[in-house]
Design a protein around this motif. Structure first.
Motif, PDB file in Angstrom:
ATOM      1  N   GLU A 168     -32.373   2.768  20.308  1.00  0.00           N
ATOM      2  CA  GLU A 168     -31.514   2.726  19.299  1.00  0.00           C
ATOM      3  C   GLU A 168     -31.681   1.717  18.118  1.00  0.00           C
ATOM      4  OE1 GLU A 168     -31.221   2.941  22.632  1.00  0.00           O
ATOM      5  OE2 GLU A 168     -29.827   4.783  22.777  1.00  0.00           O
ATOM      6  N   LEU A 171     -34.021   3.270  15.949  1.00  0.00           N
ATOM      7  CA  LEU A 171     -33.423   4.693  15.056  1.00  0.00           C
ATOM      8  C   LEU A 171     -32.193   3.966  14.104  1.00  0.00           C
ATOM      9  CD1 LEU A 171     -33.560   7.346  17.936  1.00  0.00           C
ATOM     10  CD2 LEU A 171     -35.172   6.861  15.993  1.00  0.00           C
ATOM     11  N   ARG A 172     -31.623   2.926  14.497  1.00  0.00           N
ATOM     12  CA  ARG A 172     -30.762   2.437  13.398  1.00  0.00           C
ATOM     13  C   ARG A 172     -31.273   1.869  12.105  1.00  0.00           C
ATOM     14  NH1 ARG A 172     -28.524  -1.556  16.594  1.00  0.00           N
ATOM     15  NH2 ARG A 172     -28.222  -0.464  18.283  1.00  0.00           N
ATOM     16  N   PRO A 175     -33.048   6.079  10.527  1.00  0.00           N
ATOM     17  CA  PRO A 175     -32.362   7.055  10.965  1.00  0.00           C
ATOM     18  C   PRO A 175     -32.932   8.519  10.806  1.00  0.00           C
ATOM     19  CG  PRO A 175     -30.909   5.488   9.442  1.00  0.00           C
ATOM     20  CD  PRO A 175     -32.213   5.083   9.508  1.00  0.00           C
ATOM     21  N   GLU A 176     -33.619   8.371   9.694  1.00  0.00           N
ATOM     22  CA  GLU A 176     -34.370   9.802   9.365  1.00  0.00           C
ATOM     23  C   GLU A 176     -35.529  10.061  10.109  1.00  0.00           C
ATOM     24  OE1 GLU A 176     -32.714  11.727   7.313  1.00  0.00           O
ATOM     25  OE2 GLU A 176     -31.068  10.356   7.407  1.00  0.00           O
TER      26      GLU A 176
END
Lengths: 251, 251
Positions: A168, A171-172, A175-176
Motif C-alpha cells: 500500500e 501504491l499510495r 497510484p497509477e
C-alpha cells in the motif's frame, strides 16, 4: 588474530533475523560472493574469516579492509561459523545497506509473503539478470539477509535494491503504477498486452497472491498450462522467471 | 499395527540411493502427494504410515490397499520416519515404476548432471505444467526418487516419465532429433526459430552444459540478459522454465 568463542557466538547469532536487525549485519559465504563483496560499494565488509591461503591469494583486494577486521580461520573454525553443510574457504560479515530514499518505480518485483529462501535467492538473480532494479518484500516474506537467501542469490543482493515495505505504501506514492500478478483465471501471458512499466507481484508458494493483494491487480495474467498438463502450479521462482522474461523482452 | 524399529530402519534407509535401488522403493510425504499417489496407477503403494485422523479421513481411498501395509503412527513416529524438519501427517513408501520401453521423443528434457534436488523437483513441475512427457537424467544427475526431489516435485513424479539414461543412447535411436541447449553465445531465445520437437538439455548448476554435450547441440540458444543486467547466470530451474515456456508456446 584467531577465531574466538565470541566470534563464533556473534556469527552464529546472525542466522537469526532478530540479531541481524540488532547488529545490522549479515553473513555471506564463499569465494565468489566474497570476491564480489570486496569489489562492491553496496555492503560494508565488517569481518572476514578465511583460510590463510584465501587471505594470501586475495591480499590485494583485502588491502582497504582494516587489519583488525580480518581473522585467519581453520577449517574447523569455518565449520563452526558456517550454517552450511559444506563450509567455504571464506565467510564474511557484511553491513545491511541503509534503505535509501524510496525510488520511483519503473519496473520492480513485489514479494507477497514468499517464504522459501531458495526462491527469494533465485528471484534476486532473475531481477539482476533482467535489470529489474528493485525487489520489494512484504513484512511476511523471508528476510533478504537470511544466510540461505544470500547464498542462493549468488551475489545478486549486491546489485539489486531490496527492502521490506507494505504494498500500500508503494501504491499510495504511485497510484497509477500498473500492478501485474499471476492468478488462475488470468489472461494468457504470451498474448495479452503488457504495460511498459509496473510492479509484478509474486505470491506465496502454497497460497499464491493474497486475496487483498489480488484486488489491487490492474493486470491479471496467467502462464498458460499446456493441454494435458497436470501440475497444479509452478515453483514460485520459476513462474517469476517466465513472467519477467516475457515482460522485459516484449516491452 | 504400530511402527516398529525395523520400519524406522527401513524407511530411513530409503533416504540413500543404494537402498532405494536395493528395495526398488522410495519415500513420498504429505497429504497432497499421498492423496495423489492413492489416485495414481503409476507407483504402487507399498506402505502407509499416518496419524489415526488421516487414516480415518482417507478410509475410502485407502480401501484398495492391503491392511497389513497400513500402519497407524504417532507424531513422534512420523518425526523419526521423516527426513523433513517438519514431518507430515502421512508418509508413504512407493514402488519405483518399471522403466517401460523407451518412448519415441517428441518434446523432452535431458538433465546433464543437475545436482540440486529442489531444482530437479521444480523441473518436473515445469514438464508437468507444459505437458512435456519425459524428463531424462544423466547418470551424474541427482536421483529422481531422492526424497527432496519427490517433495519439491509436488506430485509431478506421478505424471512425468523420468529415467536415467545416457544422452548418446537417446540420440542413437533418434539421430535427427533436434537438441536444444542454453549456452553463453547462443541465439536469442525470443527471436530465433525453434524446432517443433526436440530434446532440451539442462546443464549443471555451476558448470552449465558439459563440453562433450555442447557438441551435440543442434540449436544453441540463450536467454538474453537485459542491458545493465548483472547476474552471471539464472538458477537452473528458472532458466529451464523460461526456455520451456517460450518453446512450447511458440511452436
Amino acid at each position: 588474530m584467531s577465531v574466538s568463542k565470541n566470534d563464533i557466538k556473534f556469527v552464529q547469532s546472525l542466522r537469526l533475523k532478530k540479531f541481524r536487525q540488532k547488529y545490522n549485519n549479515f553473513i555471506a559465504e564463499g569465494e565468489k560472493i566474497a570476491g564480489e563483496a570486496l569489489l562492491s560499494s553496496r555492503c560494508k565488509v565488517v569481518r572476514v574469516f578465511a583460510l590463510p591461503e584465501w587471505l594470501h591469494e586475495n591480499a590485494a583486494q583485502l588491502s582497504p579492509i582494516q587489519a583488525s577486521a580480518i581473522t585467519e580461520a581453520g577449517e574447523n573454525d569455518l565449520a563452526k561459523l558456517s550454517g552450511l553443510s559444506t563450509p567455504n574457504k571464506v565467510l564474511m560479515v557484511l553491513e545491511v545497506p541503509q534503505a535509501g530514499e524510496l525510488p520511483l518505480i519503473h519496473t520492480a518485483l513485489y514479494l507477497d509473503d514468499v517464504q522459501d529462501p531458495g526462491n527469494l535467492g533465485a528471484i534476486l538473480r532473475i531481477a539482476d539478470w533482467f535489470a529489474v532494479p528493485q525487489v520489494f518484500c512484504s513484512p511476511g516474506s523471508v528476510d533478504v539477509y537470511n544466510p540461505k537467501v544470500v547464498q542462493a542469490s549468488m551475489g545478486a543482493f549486491l546489485r539489486v535494491d531490496s527492502q521490506e515495505i507494505e504494498l500500500e505504501t508503494l501504491l499510495r506514492r504511485q497510484p497509477e503504477l500498473p500492478v501485474l500478478g499471476a492468478v488462475l483465471d488470468g489472461e494468457n501471458l504470451f498474448t495479452t498486452p503488457l504495460p511498459s512499466s509496473g510492479l509484478l507481484i509474486v505470491g506465496n508458494e502454497s497460497k499464491g497472491i493474497r486475496p487483498a493483494t489480488q484486488q489491487l491487480l490492474s493486470h491479471r495474467i496467467a502462464i498458460p498450462k499446456a493441454p494435458g498438463g497436470g501440475a497444479e502450479s509452478l515453483n514460485a521462482a520459476v513462474a517469476t522467471g517466465i513472467i519477467t522474461a516475457c515482460w522485459i523482452n516484449r516491452v
